[in-house]
Design a protein around this motif. Structure first.
Motif, PDB file in Angstrom:
ATOM      1  N   SER A 240       0.828  -1.208   0.000  1.00 44.12           N
ATOM      2  CA  SER A 240       0.000   0.000   0.000  1.00 44.12           C
ATOM      3  C   SER A 240       0.862   1.258   0.000  1.00 44.12           C
ATOM      4  O   SER A 240       0.402   2.341  -0.343  1.00 44.12           O
ATOM      5  CB  SER A 240      -0.957   0.011   1.196  1.00 44.12           C
ATOM      6  N   CYS A 241       2.139   1.098   0.344  1.00 36.68           N
ATOM      7  CA  CYS A 241       3.083   2.222   0.325  1.00 36.68           C
ATOM      8  C   CYS A 241       3.703   2.419  -1.056  1.00 36.68           C
ATOM      9  O   CYS A 241       4.467   3.368  -1.249  1.00 36.68           O
ATOM     10  CB  CYS A 241       4.197   1.989   1.350  1.00 36.68           C
TER      11      CYS A 241
ATOM     12  N   LEU B  77       0.273  -3.094  -5.942  1.00 30.21           N
ATOM     13  CA  LEU B  77      -1.156  -3.387  -5.875  1.00 30.21           C
ATOM     14  C   LEU B  77      -1.817  -3.059  -7.206  1.00 30.21           C
ATOM     15  O   LEU B  77      -1.474  -2.062  -7.852  1.00 30.21           O
ATOM     16  CB  LEU B  77      -1.826  -2.563  -4.777  1.00 30.21           C
ATOM     17  N   ASN B  78      -2.749  -3.881  -7.605  1.00 28.98           N
ATOM     18  CA  ASN B  78      -3.618  -3.558  -8.729  1.00 28.98           C
ATOM     19  C   ASN B  78      -4.797  -2.798  -8.121  1.00 28.98           C
ATOM     20  O   ASN B  78      -5.748  -3.394  -7.615  1.00 28.98           O
ATOM     21  CB  ASN B  78      -4.087  -4.836  -9.429  1.00 28.98           C
ATOM     22  N   MET B  79      -4.666  -1.479  -8.097  1.00 26.74           N
ATOM     23  CA  MET B  79      -5.655  -0.651  -7.387  1.00 26.74           C
ATOM     24  C   MET B  79      -7.050  -0.782  -7.971  1.00 26.74           C
ATOM     25  O   MET B  79      -8.042  -0.712  -7.234  1.00 26.74           O
ATOM     26  CB  MET B  79      -5.216   0.814  -7.364  1.00 26.74           C
ATOM     27  N   ASN B  80      -7.160  -0.996  -9.265  1.00 23.78           N
ATOM     28  CA  ASN B  80      -8.470  -1.172  -9.886  1.00 23.78           C
ATOM     29  C   ASN B  80      -9.181  -2.386  -9.276  1.00 23.78           C
ATOM     30  O   ASN B  80     -10.334  -2.298  -8.854  1.00 23.78           O
ATOM     31  CB  ASN B  80      -8.324  -1.323 -11.402  1.00 23.78           C
ATOM     32  N   ASN B  81      -8.483  -3.511  -9.189  1.00 29.93           N
ATOM     33  CA  ASN B  81      -9.091  -4.708  -8.614  1.00 29.93           C
ATOM     34  C   ASN B  81      -9.276  -4.597  -7.101  1.00 29.93           C
ATOM     35  O   ASN B  81     -10.247  -5.120  -6.556  1.00 29.93           O
ATOM     36  CB  ASN B  81      -8.260  -5.944  -8.966  1.00 29.93           C
TER      37      ASN B  81
ATOM     38  N   SER C 283      -1.069 -12.560  -7.029  1.00 29.81           N
ATOM     39  CA  SER C 283      -1.061 -12.184  -8.440  1.00 29.81           C
ATOM     40  C   SER C 283      -2.155 -12.929  -9.211  1.00 29.81           C
ATOM     41  O   SER C 283      -2.868 -12.337 -10.028  1.00 29.81           O
ATOM     42  CB  SER C 283       0.313 -12.490  -9.036  1.00 29.81           C
ATOM     43  N   ASP C 284      -2.298 -14.226  -8.945  1.00 28.73           N
ATOM     44  CA  ASP C 284      -3.304 -15.041  -9.641  1.00 28.73           C
ATOM     45  C   ASP C 284      -4.724 -14.555  -9.385  1.00 28.73           C
ATOM     46  O   ASP C 284      -5.589 -14.671 -10.254  1.00 28.73           O
ATOM     47  CB  ASP C 284      -3.193 -16.509  -9.240  1.00 28.73           C
ATOM     48  N   CYS C 285      -4.974 -14.012  -8.208  1.00 24.57           N
ATOM     49  CA  CYS C 285      -6.333 -13.529  -7.922  1.00 24.57           C
ATOM     50  C   CYS C 285      -6.511 -12.072  -8.352  1.00 24.57           C
ATOM     51  O   CYS C 285      -7.603 -11.519  -8.218  1.00 24.57           O
ATOM     52  CB  CYS C 285      -6.704 -13.742  -6.455  1.00 24.57           C
ATOM     53  N   GLY C 286      -5.460 -11.451  -8.870  1.00 22.59           N
ATOM     54  CA  GLY C 286      -5.583 -10.134  -9.472  1.00 22.59           C
ATOM     55  C   GLY C 286      -5.359  -8.950  -8.552  1.00 22.59           C
ATOM     56  O   GLY C 286      -5.555  -7.814  -8.969  1.00 22.59           O
ATOM     57  N   LEU C 287      -4.956  -9.184  -7.316  1.00 17.47           N
ATOM     58  CA  LEU C 287      -4.749  -8.069  -6.395  1.00 17.47           C
ATOM     59  C   LEU C 287      -3.375  -7.426  -6.524  1.00 17.47           C
ATOM     60  O   LEU C 287      -3.188  -6.277  -6.141  1.00 17.47           O
ATOM     61  CB  LEU C 287      -4.966  -8.516  -4.947  1.00 17.47           C
ATOM     62  N   VAL C 288      -2.414  -8.170  -7.069  1.00 15.79           N
ATOM     63  CA  VAL C 288      -1.032  -7.697  -7.182  1.00 15.79           C
ATOM     64  C   VAL C 288      -0.550  -7.886  -8.614  1.00 15.79           C
ATOM     65  O   VAL C 288      -0.852  -8.895  -9.254  1.00 15.79           O
ATOM     66  CB  VAL C 288      -0.120  -8.466  -6.182  1.00 15.79           C
TER      67      VAL C 288
END
Length: 105
Positions: free
Chosen positions: A26-27, A72-76, A54-59
């Motif tokens: 988050s930083c 982070l994938n901020m959209n997801n 990564s596989d679940c789309g958060l990173v």
């Protein structure tokens, strides 16, 4: 996203180390070596955790030379936050709004 897709994300988040990784990210973007400094486990263990996130789309991962960089994938992440808010809040499109399926008085 379906219940199944979101359940996969929540399963990924059920590990305290993965929650800590999200907090670290988050930083901003971090190299795997920097993330590893916060833990007492090995690089292969970190790689496993990062693959799950990564596989679940958060990173998202970016390779540069020998190192992987994660962010982070901020959209997801935002979609997940909205999903959870809608899930626990009564809305007009709530699954239980169809009163014809309710047998209670």
């Amino acid at each position: 996203m379906s219940y199944e897709d979101n359940a996969k994300i929540f399963k990924a988040l059920s590990d305290p180390s993965r929650l800590k990784i999200l907090d670290i990210l988050s930083c901003g973007e971090k190299c795997a070596c920097n993330i590893l400094e916060y833990f007492e486990f090995t690089q292969p263990t970190l790689s496993h955790h990062m693959k799950v996130l990564s596989d679940c789309g958060l990173v998202e991962v970016r390779k540069e030379g020998l190192w992987n960089y994660y962010e982070l994938n901020m959209n997801n992440c935002n979609k997940l936050t909205l999903y959870l808010m809608n899930l626990v809040t009564e809305t007009d499109n709530c699954i239980c709004k169809d009163k014809t399926k309710c047998n209670c008085k």
